[in-house]
Design an enzyme around this catalytic site. Structure first.
Site, short mmCIF file in Angstrom:
data_model
loop_
_atom_site.label_atom_id
_atom_site.label_comp_id
_atom_site.label_asym_id
_atom_site.label_seq_id
_atom_site.Cartn_x
_atom_site.Cartn_y
_atom_site.Cartn_z
N GLY A 135 9.47 -5.91 -4.76
CA GLY A 135 9.91 -7.20 -4.23
C GLY A 135 8.98 -8.28 -4.73
N GLN B 220 4.48 -16.21 -5.03
CA GLN B 220 3.77 -15.35 -5.99
C GLN B 220 3.97 -15.81 -7.44
OE1 GLN B 220 5.29 -11.50 -4.08
NE2 GLN B 220 3.26 -10.90 -4.81
N CYS C 187 0.70 -4.78 -3.75
CA CYS C 187 1.18 -6.15 -3.94
C CYS C 187 0.84 -6.60 -5.36
CB CYS C 187 0.52 -7.07 -2.92
SG CYS C 187 1.05 -8.78 -3.03
N LEU C 188 1.81 -7.21 -6.03
CA LEU C 188 1.57 -7.66 -7.41
C LEU C 188 0.49 -8.75 -7.47
CD1 LEU C 188 5.22 -7.78 -8.80
CD2 LEU C 188 3.48 -6.02 -9.16
N HIS D 291 6.73 -7.61 4.46
CA HIS D 291 5.68 -7.92 3.48
C HIS D 291 6.05 -9.18 2.70
CE1 HIS D 291 2.72 -6.61 0.19
NE2 HIS D 291 3.42 -7.58 -0.38
N GLU D 292 7.30 -9.23 2.24
CA GLU D 292 7.73 -10.40 1.44
C GLU D 292 7.75 -11.66 2.29
OE1 GLU D 292 7.59 -10.08 -1.57
OE2 GLU D 292 7.78 -7.92 -1.73
N HIS E 187 4.52 -13.43 2.81
CA HIS E 187 4.08 -14.30 1.70
C HIS E 187 4.50 -15.75 1.95
CE1 HIS E 187 2.21 -11.67 -1.25
NE2 HIS E 187 3.21 -10.81 -1.21
ZN ZN Z 1 3.04 -8.97 -1.98
#
Ligand code: ZN
Length: 184
Positions: A49, A54, A99-100, A141-142, A145
């Protein structure tokens, strides 16, 4: 369409409260192009995701690969605009999240395991869904952000925060279905 650079922990954009997307902006070519960049970037970085902040856009938009645990069908892409989530249970699940924006790391996070989600979709349609299991963790999680929250903020015991290599060597349990290797 373009692949964007992913912001890493320490960049202030990851700590801002993201702005809602005006409903009338959703169908514009600029916004549609932006969401396709978000999707392309998620695939390029092999993420499960990705949230708009991000890729340095402080907007309330997330995309994710949707592979419901109940079906064996191919994953689809879910786009949530201005999502609002509400826990439906006090029961929680623990997953090792990645997480990226924190490459090479993962940590054990506890979250409600069943949530209701309302949002707008990419055509401006209203989305209402109930989500459970690992999918519920991905959505939460998304959406975190969008409020400037990273998963590390939710790790209760920092002993459960690890580099991926050390996690694989020492912490993972191949028999545990909660062991997921996805990055969000
Ligand atoms: Zn993340």
């Amino acid at each position: 369409m373009a692949i964007r650079k992913v912001a890493r922990m320490g960049h202030p954009v990851l700590r801002k409260i993201a702005a809602p997307v005006p409903e009338k902006a959703i169908k514009t070519p600029e916004f549609q192009g932006f969401v396709h960049d978000l999707i392309d970037t998620m695939f390029e970085y092999d993420g499960r995701g990705l949230a708009a902040p991000q890729i340095h856009e402080s907007l309330r938009v997330v995309v994710m690969l949707w592979k419901s645990e109940k079906s064996s069908s191919k994953p689809t892409i879910l786009c949530l605009i201005n999502p609002v989530i509400k826990p439906l249970t006090s029961e929680t699940s623990h997953y090792w999240e990645g997480c990226l924006s924190l490459p090479g790391l993962r940590g054990l996070v506890e979250r409600p395991n069943r949530i209701a989600v309302t949002a707008l979709g990419l055509k401006g349609e209203k989305i209402e869904m109930e989500v459970d299991g690992f999918d519920a963790t991905v959505v939460q999680h998304e959406c975190d952000h969008l409020d400037g929250v990273l998963y590390i903020d939710r790790i209760k015991d920092l002993k459960n925060f690890s580099f991926n290599q050390e996690y694989d060597r020492h912490l993972s349990n191949p028999d545990d279905p909660d062991d997921e290797g996805d990055n969000e």
